[in-house]
Design an enzyme around this catalytic site. Structure first.
Site, PDB file in Angstrom:
ATOM      1  N   HIS A 186      -3.253 -30.411 -18.588  1.00  0.00           N
ATOM      2  CA  HIS A 186      -3.679 -31.581 -19.354  1.00  0.00           C
ATOM      3  C   HIS A 186      -5.150 -31.488 -19.739  1.00  0.00           C
ATOM      4  O   HIS A 186      -5.544 -31.788 -20.865  1.00  0.00           O
ATOM      5  CB  HIS A 186      -3.457 -32.851 -18.529  1.00  0.00           C
ATOM      6  CG  HIS A 186      -2.059 -33.366 -18.607  1.00  0.00           C
ATOM      7  ND1 HIS A 186      -1.501 -34.149 -17.624  1.00  0.00           N
ATOM      8  CD2 HIS A 186      -1.093 -33.215 -19.544  1.00  0.00           C
ATOM      9  CE1 HIS A 186      -0.256 -34.455 -17.959  1.00  0.00           C
ATOM     10  NE2 HIS A 186       0.007 -33.904 -19.109  1.00  0.00           N
ATOM     11  N   GLU A 415      12.130 -21.684 -26.028  1.00  0.00           N
ATOM     12  CA  GLU A 415      11.325 -21.826 -24.813  1.00  0.00           C
ATOM     13  C   GLU A 415      11.982 -21.134 -23.627  1.00  0.00           C
ATOM     14  O   GLU A 415      11.384 -21.010 -22.565  1.00  0.00           O
ATOM     15  CB  GLU A 415      11.155 -23.311 -24.474  1.00  0.00           C
ATOM     16  CG  GLU A 415      10.492 -24.120 -25.575  1.00  0.00           C
ATOM     17  CD  GLU A 415      10.608 -25.605 -25.348  1.00  0.00           C
ATOM     18  OE1 GLU A 415       9.609 -26.194 -24.897  1.00  0.00           O
ATOM     19  OE2 GLU A 415      11.683 -26.165 -25.605  1.00  0.00           O
ATOM     20  N   ASP A 439       6.166 -22.914 -22.359  1.00  0.00           N
ATOM     21  CA  ASP A 439       7.358 -22.866 -21.513  1.00  0.00           C
ATOM     22  C   ASP A 439       8.023 -21.489 -21.559  1.00  0.00           C
ATOM     23  O   ASP A 439       8.601 -21.041 -20.570  1.00  0.00           O
ATOM     24  CB  ASP A 439       8.366 -23.947 -21.933  1.00  0.00           C
ATOM     25  CG  ASP A 439       8.150 -25.250 -21.174  1.00  0.00           C
ATOM     26  OD1 ASP A 439       7.817 -25.189 -19.977  1.00  0.00           O
ATOM     27  OD2 ASP A 439       8.305 -26.323 -21.780  1.00  0.00           O
ATOM     28  N   CYS A 486       4.476 -23.076 -32.023  1.00  0.00           N
ATOM     29  CA  CYS A 486       3.818 -24.371 -31.813  1.00  0.00           C
ATOM     30  C   CYS A 486       3.220 -24.469 -30.419  1.00  0.00           C
ATOM     31  O   CYS A 486       2.665 -25.493 -30.055  1.00  0.00           O
ATOM     32  CB  CYS A 486       4.797 -25.528 -32.051  1.00  0.00           C
ATOM     33  SG  CYS A 486       6.157 -25.580 -30.871  1.00  0.00           S
TER      34      CYS A 486
END
Length: 556
Positions: A186, A415, A439, A486
């Protein structure tokens, strides 16, 4: 004496300044017993402290907006977790003070996470921050957090909680360095959104003395302790050159020979749109819709609420693409009304598309809301499913889109390694692929994307990961369809050239990274990018791959 440390660069730029350390964490409260008649009063104190901390986190989120808001709202929900609060009250009932009960209940939850395989270990910084804030309020001591200073500084911490990172003042905090964390934590994501140079996973960062001058290179991951005047001048010159290149590079993304590579933005909600537009994003490559569902962890948002939020984003890019990822719940993003509470390993359980297929009414409402939001708008809407494993998953999602009357392109996120290995099969059901490299790396290397101890496996330069990207891109080309990236890999300007050379057709990243990627791409031809990609794939480690690509692109 000048020394050089190396961590993981997660946010571009150079920062030179004196070190200031994060405030000391709350000390462990004493373990003293209270009389039974005081239990009810202590339970009331605990409830009030929890409510106050949750309200503070929510308020901080409202101030920060965008992706930070979703992160802080998730923390507020963590503070109010009914099972945690029930455990606190049980501990008080048998004699603990409110602050000790909070401390012990959170410690038990930490152990529970470790026993579940530590998939959620990346949220430990969030969990500790919530605990510290509640305990501090109960003890009546200052909240732990960013130090007070009237002069700009470089912040050094063991890790940074989202509540601190989200409200950093870039005018005072020149950059930050943490001992823990990873490129997809984060704090790293929020640092890129703020445009603050940052290095994470730097061993020994906490041992750098307060007031020491350091230079932080958020691109290379290097931290220079007591840099010489020559080194400072070198870094400042490089930063000035980079700034000039950014200003000179404008317009759509493309290589030096005109090969188009659309540069799109990753956003977490309407609050992120302004920064994306200002950065020259050609659209949105990843619209994370989780922010809507975090408002109320007990039920899904109404169709009307979803329509209003989606339309705000779609209207901002009338001539561009907007790629929406449907709800990605589960694992580190649990929702009470969707996520099973007893999975032994949530990372490998029911998450993403699997969750939505188990709750078709939630998926149907979201798809219907997207269809309504796009009505009458010229925007090119594309909708994709997270955690697609095979053709069966892709077909189920495409069928759901058609049943909802959605007039958009349907896509699948890659992913899971199986989706990359069988990409041509998946593409028989959908019209595009989008690689979620965060991921994909996690599942390829069995390395939790949030755990600093295994951060080297999360390095997107890993040749095995590049091989999987190449497989997906080659499959899309063979099928005459598109394949974008992405994940956070797209935000690395050098790696963006390599991804282009692998055949990726678009790149999506945090808005702050778009100018850097645009300026780097335009310096190199497609052929150079292809040679750099081949050199990187021929390497045996991430560091070797990075050096090999750099050598090709610099003409060495």
């Amino acid at each position: 004496m000048e020394t050089t440390l190396r961590g993981v660069g997660v946010s571009h730029g150079v920062a030179i300044g004196e070190v200031r350390h994060m405030g000391t964490a709350v000390l462990e409260p004493p373990a003293k017993q209270i009389p039974a008649e005081e239990a009810e009063r202590e339970q009331g104190r605990a409830r009030k402290a929890v409510e106050a901390v949750a309200a503070d986190l929510t308020a901080r989120g409202n101030l920060a907006g965008g992706e930070a808001q979703a992160v802080l709202e998730a923390q507020a929900l963590m503070a109010q977790d009914p099972e945690l609060l029930a455990d606190v009250e049980r501990r008080i009932a048998v004699g603990s003070t409110a602050e000790r009960a909070v401390y012990d209940a959170f410690a038990a939850y930490r152990e529970l996470l470790a026993g579940a395989g530590e998939y959620l270990a990346g949220r430990v910084a969030d969990l500790d921050d919530v605990r510290n804030r509640i305990v501090a309020r109960l003890l009546g001591v200052p909240m732990p957090g960013v130090p007070d200073s009237d002069r700009p500084y470089v912040l050094v911490a063991r890790d940074l909680a989202p509540a601190d990172t989200a409200l950093l003042d870039p005018a005072l905090v020149l950059g930050f360095v943490t001992e823990e964390g990873g490129p997809t934590s984060h704090s790293a994501i929020l640092a890129r959104a703020l445009g603050v140079p940052a290095v994470v996973a730097l061993p020994g960062a906490g041992e750098i003395a307060e007031g020491t001058v350091i230079a932080v290179d958020g691109s290379s991951g290097e931290v220079f302790v007591n840099p010489s005047e020559e080194k400072k001048a070198q870094l400042e010159a490089a930063a000035a050159e980079r700034k000039a290149a950014l200003a000179a590079a404008t317009g759509p993304g493309a290589t030096a020979d005109g090969h188009k590579v659309p540069l799109l933005a990753n956003i977490g909600g309407p609050g992120d749109v302004k920064a994306a537009v200002e950065a020259g994003a050609e659209g949105v490559g990843l619209f994370r819709t989780e922010f809507l569902f975090l408002d109320d962890n007990k039920q899904a948002p109404s169709e009307e609420k979803q329509v209003a939020a989606y339309r705000q984003v779609l209207e901002a890019f009338p001539e561009g693409r907007v790629v929406v990822r449907v709800l990605d719940a589960g694992a580190d993003k649990p929702l009470d009304f969707l996520t099973p509470g007893d999975e032994p390993n949530p990372a490998l359980g029911v998450r993403g598309l699997r969750t939505l297929l188990d709750h078709p009414e939630v998926l149907r409402t979201q798809l219907t809301a997207l269809a309504r939001a796009a009505e009458g708008l010229p925007v090119s809407l594309e909708v994709m499913a997270p955690m697609v494993a095979d053709r069966t998953d892709a077909r189920a999602f495409a069928d759901a889109c058609r049943e909802a009357g959605l007039r958009a392109k349907f896509g699948a996120m890659v992913e899971i390694p199986s989706a990359a290995l069988r990409a041509r099969s998946v593409l028989q059901e959908v019209e595009f692929l989008s690689l979620g490299t965060n991921d994909l790396a996690q599942y390829t290397f069995a390395a939790d994307r949030q755990v600093g101890a295994v951060s080297r496996y999360q390095d997107p330069w890993q040749p095995a990961l590049l091989d999987l990207v190449a497989l997906a891109a080659e499959a899309a080309k063979a099928e005459g369809k598109s394949c974008g990236v992405c994940g956070e890999a797209a935000s690395d300007p050098l790696l963006a050239c390599v991804l282009t050379g692998l055949g990726v057709t678009s790149l999506s990243m945090g808005a702050a990274s778009i100018p850097y990627v645009r300026a780097t791409l335009v310096k190199h031809t497609l052929a150079q990018c292809e040679r750099a990609a081949a050199a990187a794939r021929a390497a045996d480690s991430a560091d070797e791959a990075r050096r090999a690509a750099q050598a090709v692109l610099s003409g060495e």
